[in-house]
Scaffold this active site. Structure first.
Site, PDB file in Angstrom:
ATOM      1  N   GLU A 120       0.802  -1.234   0.000  1.00 43.54           N
ATOM      2  CA  GLU A 120       0.000   0.000   0.000  1.00 43.54           C
ATOM      3  C   GLU A 120       0.835   1.285   0.000  1.00 43.54           C
ATOM      4  O   GLU A 120       0.736   2.114   0.908  1.00 43.54           O
ATOM      5  CB  GLU A 120      -0.968  -0.019   1.184  1.00 43.54           C
ATOM      6  CG  GLU A 120      -1.912  -1.214   1.157  1.00 43.54           C
ATOM      7  CD  GLU A 120      -2.774  -1.349   2.403  1.00 43.54           C
ATOM      8  OE1 GLU A 120      -2.713  -0.464   3.286  1.00 43.54           O
ATOM      9  OE2 GLU A 120      -3.502  -2.354   2.498  1.00 43.54           O
TER      10      GLU A 120
ATOM     11  N   ASN B 166       1.815  -4.663  -3.333  1.00 42.25           N
ATOM     12  CA  ASN B 166       0.431  -5.028  -3.084  1.00 42.25           C
ATOM     13  C   ASN B 166      -0.362  -3.787  -2.690  1.00 42.25           C
ATOM     14  O   ASN B 166       0.110  -2.975  -1.890  1.00 42.25           O
ATOM     15  CB  ASN B 166       0.405  -6.052  -1.935  1.00 42.25           C
ATOM     16  CG  ASN B 166      -0.946  -6.677  -1.699  1.00 42.25           C
ATOM     17  OD1 ASN B 166      -1.553  -7.207  -2.611  1.00 42.25           O
ATOM     18  ND2 ASN B 166      -1.416  -6.627  -0.458  1.00 42.25           N
TER      19      ASN B 166
ATOM     20  N   HIS C   2     -10.872  -5.776  -2.066  1.00 44.30           N
ATOM     21  CA  HIS C   2     -11.863  -5.703  -0.988  1.00 44.30           C
ATOM     22  C   HIS C   2     -13.066  -4.945  -1.538  1.00 44.30           C
ATOM     23  O   HIS C   2     -13.144  -3.719  -1.464  1.00 44.30           O
ATOM     24  CB  HIS C   2     -11.276  -4.988   0.234  1.00 44.30           C
ATOM     25  CG  HIS C   2     -10.122  -5.714   0.852  1.00 44.30           C
ATOM     26  ND1 HIS C   2     -10.247  -6.965   1.407  1.00 44.30           N
ATOM     27  CD2 HIS C   2      -8.819  -5.367   1.007  1.00 44.30           C
ATOM     28  CE1 HIS C   2      -9.073  -7.368   1.881  1.00 44.30           C
ATOM     29  NE2 HIS C   2      -8.193  -6.414   1.646  1.00 44.30           N
TER      30      HIS C   2
ATOM     31  N   ASP D  95     -12.371 -10.273  -0.790  1.00 50.08           N
ATOM     32  CA  ASP D  95     -13.647 -10.480  -0.114  1.00 50.08           C
ATOM     33  C   ASP D  95     -14.650  -9.484  -0.694  1.00 50.08           C
ATOM     34  O   ASP D  95     -14.264  -8.472  -1.277  1.00 50.08           O
ATOM     35  CB  ASP D  95     -13.563 -10.370   1.415  1.00 50.08           C
ATOM     36  CG  ASP D  95     -12.854  -9.117   1.908  1.00 50.08           C
ATOM     37  OD1 ASP D  95     -13.019  -8.044   1.288  1.00 50.08           O
ATOM     38  OD2 ASP D  95     -12.146  -9.190   2.924  1.00 50.08           O
TER      39      ASP D  95
END
Length: 400
Positions: free
Chosen positions: A214, A255, A291, A321
């Site tokens: 990030e 990531n 997400h 998710d």
């Protein structure tokens, strides 16, 4: 008839009701209003299809239906495992994140260890900086080792997560007031030590690492964290080089989240990747966290993936998710199934998308409810470890 033969015949009569009370192969064995047999002949299992119909199918049963409020919602009916579907589609793995507290839950661990569903594990927290180097120069790997040992026992791949991140840092890093040279040395030492330990102990199972996590704000600007403030843009290449020196075989990733849609953040990541490759930095892949929210999956996801694979990088869905506003309903679960299918299909359609990791497989241990008030039910299994329709969506995505 002899007494012996008489006794044998009587025994057969006792067994006869049991045998005739079983449904045959592919026959009905349950459902609302069903009054017939509820068990199946040998080799077949009564498998839930919908609230009105269960059928004798080869192999093991699907779990019982999920209860949503006062309404019974259908669970998964798929007969193919998630990892098996991914392999059939030519992908390297399908996996799940996990964390140390849930490893005491034997039913959960049994599900996680099912290699038909999961061929890869990511430790959610136990390899982060605060867990591995809580004080300068003092390293501990017990938490990460527990996850890695489980992967090794099951023959599953391991994704390391992560080396350099603005979050979950011990105070000695954030408040140390280190100069540029000192902090570079700290980053190099941290990444090298963690990766060497993982490589030595689990070399056959360590596939990849989220080296930098990030790095960007949502507007595409750099995060104003201790690494970028002190070292500048070069901290990313520094961490990658330290990781490569420590673990020459592992795939090294950056990531991030919200790079799945075209926009400033995705463009910033693409430009960073181009810059690192031009410098000769050891970058192998980009991780897309994914997400998502039910009904809001980005339609440009596949084209974004293709922008990175066009650079010669591999890509992976690393933290998938899809959450919803609670309570869940059959309609939301149906949309969630479609959303999971579309996300997986995007990866499936891109040759360089090598695998998918869900950010824990069950709502029982999902991070969502504690982070997003009033939201949850984000995983393919519910809190009772019952497969949801999302499971079928994933399978369908791999066969799209």
């Amino acid at each position: 008839m002899s007494a012996k033969r008489s006794a044998s015949f009587a025994g057969l009569l006792l067994l006869l009701p049991l045998a005739t009370a079983q449904s045959g192969a592919w026959g009905q064995c349950g459902g609302m209003g069903w009054t017939g047999a509820t068990t199946c002949v040998s080799g077949y299992t009564c498998t839930f299809s919908n609230p009105w119909y269960s059928q004798c199918l080869p192999g093991s049963a699907s779990p019982s239906p999920t209860t949503v409020g006062s309404t019974t919602a259908p669970s998964s009916t798929a007969t193919v495992g998630l990892a098996a579907a991914a392999k059939a589609a030519g992908k390297k793995y399908f996996g799940s994140a996990t964390d140390n507290p849930e490893l005491t839950d034997t039913a959960y661990v049994a599900g996680l260890s099912n290699v038909n569903d999961f061929m890869q594990i990511t430790p959610g927290n136990s390899m982060k900086w605060d867990a591995t180097e809580p004080s300068r120069g003092t390293f501990t790997f017990s938490g990460g080792d527990a996850v890695a040992s489980l992967a090794q026992k099951n023959g599953q791949l391991l994704r390391g997560h992560n080396c350099v991140w603005h979050n979950q840092l011990p105070n000695w890093v954030t408040a140390g007031n280190f100069d540029n040279a000192t902090l570079q040395s700290i980053v190099t030492t941290h990444c090298s030590t963690v990766y060497v330990a993982t490589r030595i102990n689990y070399i056959l199972y360590s596939y990849s690492w989220d080296v930098v996590n990030e790095p960007f704000n949502d507007d595409g600007t750099w995060r104003d964290d201790v690494f970028h403030t002190t070292i500048g843009d070069g901290y990313v290449a520094l961490a990658l080089k330290a990781a490569r020196a420590a673990d020459p075989a592992a795939k090294l990733y950056i990531n991030d989240y919200n790079i799945e849609n075209t926009g400033a953040k995705a463009t910033a990541m693409l430009n960073l990747a181009k810059s690192l490759l031009a410098q000769g930095a050891p970058l192998d892949g980009i991780g897309f966290q994914c997400h998502f929210i039910v009904g809001s999956v980005p339609t440009s996801f596949q084209s974004v993936l293709e922008q990175f694979t066009a650079l010669g990088l591999e890509v992976a869905i690393t933290e998938l998710d899809i959450r919803m506003t609670l309570p869940s309903t059959p309609a939301l679960l149906a949309q969630q199934k479609t959303d999971y299918q579309n996300v997986i299909a995007a990866c499936n359609n891109v040759k360089g998308c090598i695998g998918v990791t869900i950010w824990d497989y069950t709502d029982k241990y999902s991070w969502v409810p504690s982070t997003f008030s009033g939201q949850g039910a984000a995983c393919p299994w519910d809190e009772n470890l019952v497969k949801k329709p999302a499971y079928d969506g994933i399978v369908a995505g791999f066969f799209s």
